[in-house]
Design a protein around this motif. Sequence first.
Motif, PDB file in Angstrom:
ATOM      1  N   ILE A 141       0.853  -1.182   0.000  1.00 50.79           N
ATOM      2  CA  ILE A 141       0.000   0.000   0.000  1.00 50.79           C
ATOM      3  C   ILE A 141       0.890   1.233   0.000  1.00 50.79           C
ATOM      4  N   ASP A 142       0.665   2.094  -0.987  1.00 51.68           N
ATOM      5  CA  ASP A 142       1.421   3.340  -1.155  1.00 51.68           C
ATOM      6  C   ASP A 142       0.549   4.477  -0.634  1.00 51.68           C
ATOM      7  N   LEU A 143       0.914   5.024   0.523  1.00 46.61           N
ATOM      8  CA  LEU A 143       0.127   6.084   1.149  1.00 46.61           C
ATOM      9  C   LEU A 143       0.564   7.454   0.640  1.00 46.61           C
ATOM     10  N   GLY A 144      -0.392   8.267   0.211  1.00 46.74           N
ATOM     11  CA  GLY A 144      -0.053   9.564  -0.369  1.00 46.74           C
ATOM     12  C   GLY A 144       0.754   9.373  -1.627  1.00 46.74           C
ATOM     13  N   ALA A 145       0.206   8.602  -2.564  1.00 46.25           N
ATOM     14  CA  ALA A 145       0.990   8.064  -3.681  1.00 46.25           C
ATOM     15  C   ALA A 145       1.460   9.116  -4.678  1.00 46.25           C
ATOM     16  N   GLY A 146       0.789  10.271  -4.762  1.00 45.96           N
ATOM     17  CA  GLY A 146       1.214  11.293  -5.713  1.00 45.96           C
ATOM     18  C   GLY A 146       1.183  10.785  -7.147  1.00 45.96           C
TER      19      GLY A 146
ATOM     20  N   GLY B  11       2.509   8.174  -8.210  1.00 43.63           N
ATOM     21  CA  GLY B  11       2.551   6.724  -8.229  1.00 43.63           C
ATOM     22  C   GLY B  11       3.937   6.152  -8.396  1.00 43.63           C
ATOM     23  N   ALA B  12       4.958   6.997  -8.298  1.00 49.32           N
ATOM     24  CA  ALA B  12       6.329   6.562  -8.576  1.00 49.32           C
ATOM     25  C   ALA B  12       6.728   5.325  -7.776  1.00 49.32           C
ATOM     26  N   LEU B  13       6.471   5.340  -6.467  1.00 57.45           N
ATOM     27  CA  LEU B  13       6.939   4.248  -5.614  1.00 57.45           C
ATOM     28  C   LEU B  13       6.235   2.938  -5.928  1.00 57.45           C
ATOM     29  N   SER B  14       4.919   2.955  -5.911  1.00 62.26           N
ATOM     30  CA  SER B  14       4.169   1.710  -6.099  1.00 62.26           C
ATOM     31  C   SER B  14       4.286   1.187  -7.529  1.00 62.26           C
ATOM     32  N   ILE B  15       4.339   2.082  -8.512  1.00 64.21           N
ATOM     33  CA  ILE B  15       4.482   1.627  -9.894  1.00 64.21           C
ATOM     34  C   ILE B  15       5.867   1.019 -10.117  1.00 64.21           C
ATOM     35  N   ALA B  16       6.902   1.648  -9.565  1.00 65.15           N
ATOM     36  CA  ALA B  16       8.252   1.088  -9.697  1.00 65.15           C
ATOM     37  C   ALA B  16       8.335  -0.291  -9.056  1.00 65.15           C
ATOM     38  N   LEU B  17       7.786  -0.432  -7.857  1.00 68.02           N
ATOM     39  CA  LEU B  17       7.820  -1.739  -7.187  1.00 68.02           C
ATOM     40  C   LEU B  17       7.055  -2.783  -7.994  1.00 68.02           C
ATOM     41  N   SER B  18       5.914  -2.394  -8.556  1.00 70.19           N
ATOM     42  CA  SER B  18       5.081  -3.333  -9.310  1.00 70.19           C
ATOM     43  C   SER B  18       5.730  -3.762 -10.614  1.00 70.19           C
ATOM     44  N   THR B  19       6.403  -2.832 -11.288  1.00 66.61           N
ATOM     45  CA  THR B  19       7.004  -3.159 -12.584  1.00 66.61           C
ATOM     46  C   THR B  19       8.335  -3.883 -12.435  1.00 66.61           C
ATOM     47  N   GLU B  20       8.979  -3.711 -11.284  1.00 68.53           N
ATOM     48  CA  GLU B  20      10.288  -4.338 -11.097  1.00 68.53           C
ATOM     49  C   GLU B  20      10.225  -5.653 -10.327  1.00 68.53           C
ATOM     50  N   CYS B  21       9.067  -5.942  -9.737  1.00 72.63           N
ATOM     51  CA  CYS B  21       8.892  -7.228  -9.048  1.00 72.63           C
ATOM     52  C   CYS B  21       7.503  -7.751  -9.392  1.00 72.63           C
ATOM     53  N   GLU B  22       7.453  -8.836 -10.146  1.00 67.54           N
ATOM     54  CA  GLU B  22       6.162  -9.347 -10.622  1.00 67.54           C
ATOM     55  C   GLU B  22       5.300  -9.910  -9.500  1.00 67.54           C
ATOM     56  N   ARG B  23       5.874 -10.105  -8.315  1.00 72.44           N
ATOM     57  CA  ARG B  23       5.098 -10.638  -7.191  1.00 72.44           C
ATOM     58  C   ARG B  23       4.385  -9.547  -6.394  1.00 72.44           C
ATOM     59  N   VAL B  24       4.639  -8.290  -6.704  1.00 74.14           N
ATOM     60  CA  VAL B  24       4.023  -7.176  -5.975  1.00 74.14           C
ATOM     61  C   VAL B  24       2.614  -6.910  -6.507  1.00 74.14           C
ATOM     62  N   ARG B  25       1.669  -6.745  -5.583  1.00 71.19           N
ATOM     63  CA  ARG B  25       0.306  -6.308  -5.889  1.00 71.19           C
ATOM     64  C   ARG B  25       0.051  -5.056  -5.061  1.00 71.19           C
ATOM     65  N   ALA B  26      -0.142  -3.915  -5.710  1.00 72.70           N
ATOM     66  CA  ALA B  26      -0.146  -2.635  -4.996  1.00 72.70           C
ATOM     67  C   ALA B  26      -1.494  -1.936  -5.046  1.00 72.70           C
ATOM     68  N   ILE B  27      -1.732  -1.143  -3.987  1.00 70.32           N
ATOM     69  CA  ILE B  27      -2.848  -0.208  -3.916  1.00 70.32           C
ATOM     70  C   ILE B  27      -2.247   1.169  -3.667  1.00 70.32           C
ATOM     71  N   ALA B  28      -2.685   2.158  -4.439  1.00 69.59           N
ATOM     72  CA  ALA B  28      -2.191   3.522  -4.287  1.00 69.59           C
ATOM     73  C   ALA B  28      -3.290   4.397  -3.693  1.00 69.59           C
ATOM     74  N   VAL B  29      -2.972   5.080  -2.588  1.00 67.32           N
ATOM     75  CA  VAL B  29      -3.942   5.934  -1.891  1.00 67.32           C
ATOM     76  C   VAL B  29      -3.529   7.397  -2.065  1.00 67.32           C
ATOM     77  N   GLU B  30      -4.454   8.230  -2.499  1.00 63.88           N
ATOM     78  CA  GLU B  30      -4.177   9.656  -2.697  1.00 63.88           C
ATOM     79  C   GLU B  30      -5.479  10.440  -2.512  1.00 63.88           C
ATOM     80  N   LYS B  31      -5.403  11.585  -1.827  1.00 61.05           N
ATOM     81  CA  LYS B  31      -6.622  12.369  -1.603  1.00 61.05           C
ATOM     82  C   LYS B  31      -6.719  13.621  -2.481  1.00 61.05           C
ATOM     83  N   SER B  32      -5.619  14.097  -3.027  1.00 60.77           N
ATOM     84  CA  SER B  32      -5.643  15.318  -3.832  1.00 60.77           C
ATOM     85  C   SER B  32      -6.264  15.050  -5.201  1.00 60.77           C
ATOM     86  N   PRO B  33      -7.355  15.744  -5.553  1.00 62.68           N
ATOM     87  CA  PRO B  33      -7.953  15.559  -6.881  1.00 62.68           C
ATOM     88  C   PRO B  33      -6.971  15.859  -8.007  1.00 62.68           C
ATOM     89  N   GLU B  34      -6.117  16.871  -7.804  1.00 67.33           N
ATOM     90  CA  GLU B  34      -5.137  17.230  -8.838  1.00 67.33           C
ATOM     91  C   GLU B  34      -4.106  16.120  -9.016  1.00 67.33           C
TER      92      GLU B  34
END
Length: 264
Positions: A119-124, A126-149
């Motif tokens: 879980i990527d908190l305040g994902a912006g 998505g750099a962190l969770s996307i990098a982890l997901s693309t570099e490790c096929e075993r990762v399943r990620a959820i990205a949390v963000e509250k800013s509409p922008e």
Amino acid sequence: MVRDLIRSAKEKLAQAGYSEVDAEILFAHLIGINRMELHNPVALENAMQNVGDIAEDFHQLLNRRLSHEPLQYITGEAHFRDLTLEVGPGVLVPRPESELMVSYLLALIEQKDGLISVIDLGAGSGALSIALSTECERVRAIAVEKSPEALVWLRKNVARYVEEMRVVEGDVADALIGVKCDVVVANPPYLPDGQVIPTELNFEPEMALFGEGADGMDLPRVFIKTASRLLKSGGLLAMEHNEIQGPLISKELEEDFESIATYQ
């Protein structure tokens, strides 16, 4: 003409304290090629056939940079590890320091078996969770963000790289009630109230920069509390902080976490 335009731009950028390379990046962006292709006569000639009076458009981009606007906002993209992320006003530009955190995490994830829920908190962006997901096929990620922008850019990047990643709009404090995961990753806002920042940072969202409080720790404490709720027993939290907050972060972690370590 191209050489003269770029040479003049480099001189202006150097006088303003910016990298001369920015001139090449901006010019390449304007004519639709990458920076290295500027030095390929055939690629440059082909690209220039499709443009009109390039000088005025280039000067407009250059003036935006000289006015301290982030280079990534001007080109609309930020390079992060092997990713080219879409960014713009309303989302924090990912930094090289965050690339190091991904490296630390991947090494730790390699020691775990099976699928790894992140879980990527305040994902912006998505750099962190996307990098982890693309570099490790075993990762399943959820990205949390509250800013509409920021969500606009996050959803674009997730759709481009990891379509199956879940994006959740919501505040970190009450995100994903009842959900458990193996890893929480975060780059929370952590600058202290009143800290003087470089002019360039004034273009980036204040809510992604300032952690509130004299020590900037109010919001990082919220992230830590949420992480302790989300993590399974034996789970891992990785979180960025500034150069003097290490002891403060470690103290906050002592109540619910063990094997605490800080990295420069």
